[in-house]
Design a protein around this motif. Sequence first.
Motif, PDB file in Angstrom:
ATOM      1  N   ASP A   1       7.137  -6.682   3.137  1.00 30.25           N
ATOM      2  CA  ASP A   1       6.421  -6.039   4.249  1.00 30.25           C
ATOM      3  C   ASP A   1       7.224  -4.878   4.820  1.00 30.25           C
ATOM      4  O   ASP A   1       6.669  -3.818   5.121  1.00 30.25           O
TER       5      ASP A   1
ATOM      6  N   LYS B   1       7.182  -2.021   2.221  1.00 32.19           N
ATOM      7  CA  LYS B   1       5.836  -1.426   2.198  1.00 32.19           C
ATOM      8  C   LYS B   1       5.672  -0.438   3.339  1.00 32.19           C
ATOM      9  O   LYS B   1       5.168   0.678   3.143  1.00 32.19           O
ATOM     10  N   GLU B   2       6.093  -0.827   4.526  1.00 30.82           N
ATOM     11  CA  GLU B   2       5.974   0.052   5.690  1.00 30.82           C
ATOM     12  C   GLU B   2       6.911   1.258   5.586  1.00 30.82           C
ATOM     13  O   GLU B   2       6.509   2.378   5.877  1.00 30.82           O
ATOM     14  N   ASP B   3       8.163   1.017   5.185  1.00 29.65           N
ATOM     15  CA  ASP B   3       9.145   2.100   5.119  1.00 29.65           C
ATOM     16  C   ASP B   3       8.816   3.141   4.057  1.00 29.65           C
ATOM     17  O   ASP B   3       9.021   4.333   4.266  1.00 29.65           O
ATOM     18  N   LYS B   4       8.339   2.684   2.912  1.00 33.90           N
ATOM     19  CA  LYS B   4       8.117   3.590   1.777  1.00 33.90           C
ATOM     20  C   LYS B   4       6.657   3.963   1.576  1.00 33.90           C
ATOM     21  O   LYS B   4       6.347   4.739   0.674  1.00 33.90           O
ATOM     22  N   ASP B   5       5.762   3.366   2.385  1.00 35.19           N
ATOM     23  CA  ASP B   5       4.328   3.614   2.269  1.00 35.19           C
ATOM     24  C   ASP B   5       3.854   3.375   0.823  1.00 35.19           C
ATOM     25  O   ASP B   5       3.256   4.246   0.204  1.00 35.19           O
ATOM     26  N   ILE B   6       4.185   2.195   0.317  1.00 39.02           N
ATOM     27  CA  ILE B   6       3.783   1.793  -1.027  1.00 39.02           C
ATOM     28  C   ILE B   6       2.956   0.517  -0.930  1.00 39.02           C
ATOM     29  O   ILE B   6       2.888  -0.103   0.131  1.00 39.02           O
ATOM     30  N   SER B   7       2.358   0.141  -2.037  1.00 34.53           N
ATOM     31  CA  SER B   7       1.550  -1.086  -2.029  1.00 34.53           C
ATOM     32  C   SER B   7       2.461  -2.311  -1.928  1.00 34.53           C
ATOM     33  O   SER B   7       3.640  -2.263  -2.289  1.00 34.53           O
TER      34      SER B   7
END
Length: 74
Positions: A23, A26-32
């Motif tokens: 999680d 996902k937030e830091d790298k804007d990935i799935s």
Amino acid sequence: MNESITQDNLYLLLPFKVSYMADMLKEDKDISLVDAIKQIYSSATYKRLEREESKAWNLGPATLYYDFTHEQSK
């Protein structure tokens, strides 16, 4: 009842820690979420986490994520 963490029962703790780390990634790298999980499972941080003798399972998800991000920056 034996409440010790061993290599045989360590797997019970790992999904909790990986899900929190995924999680954050996902937030830091804007990935799935799937890509985040794949990155974590293929990391040196996870390799250390899955070995009971490393005692990395004692660390919280935020500390593990910190280790993971610093591993990635090297």
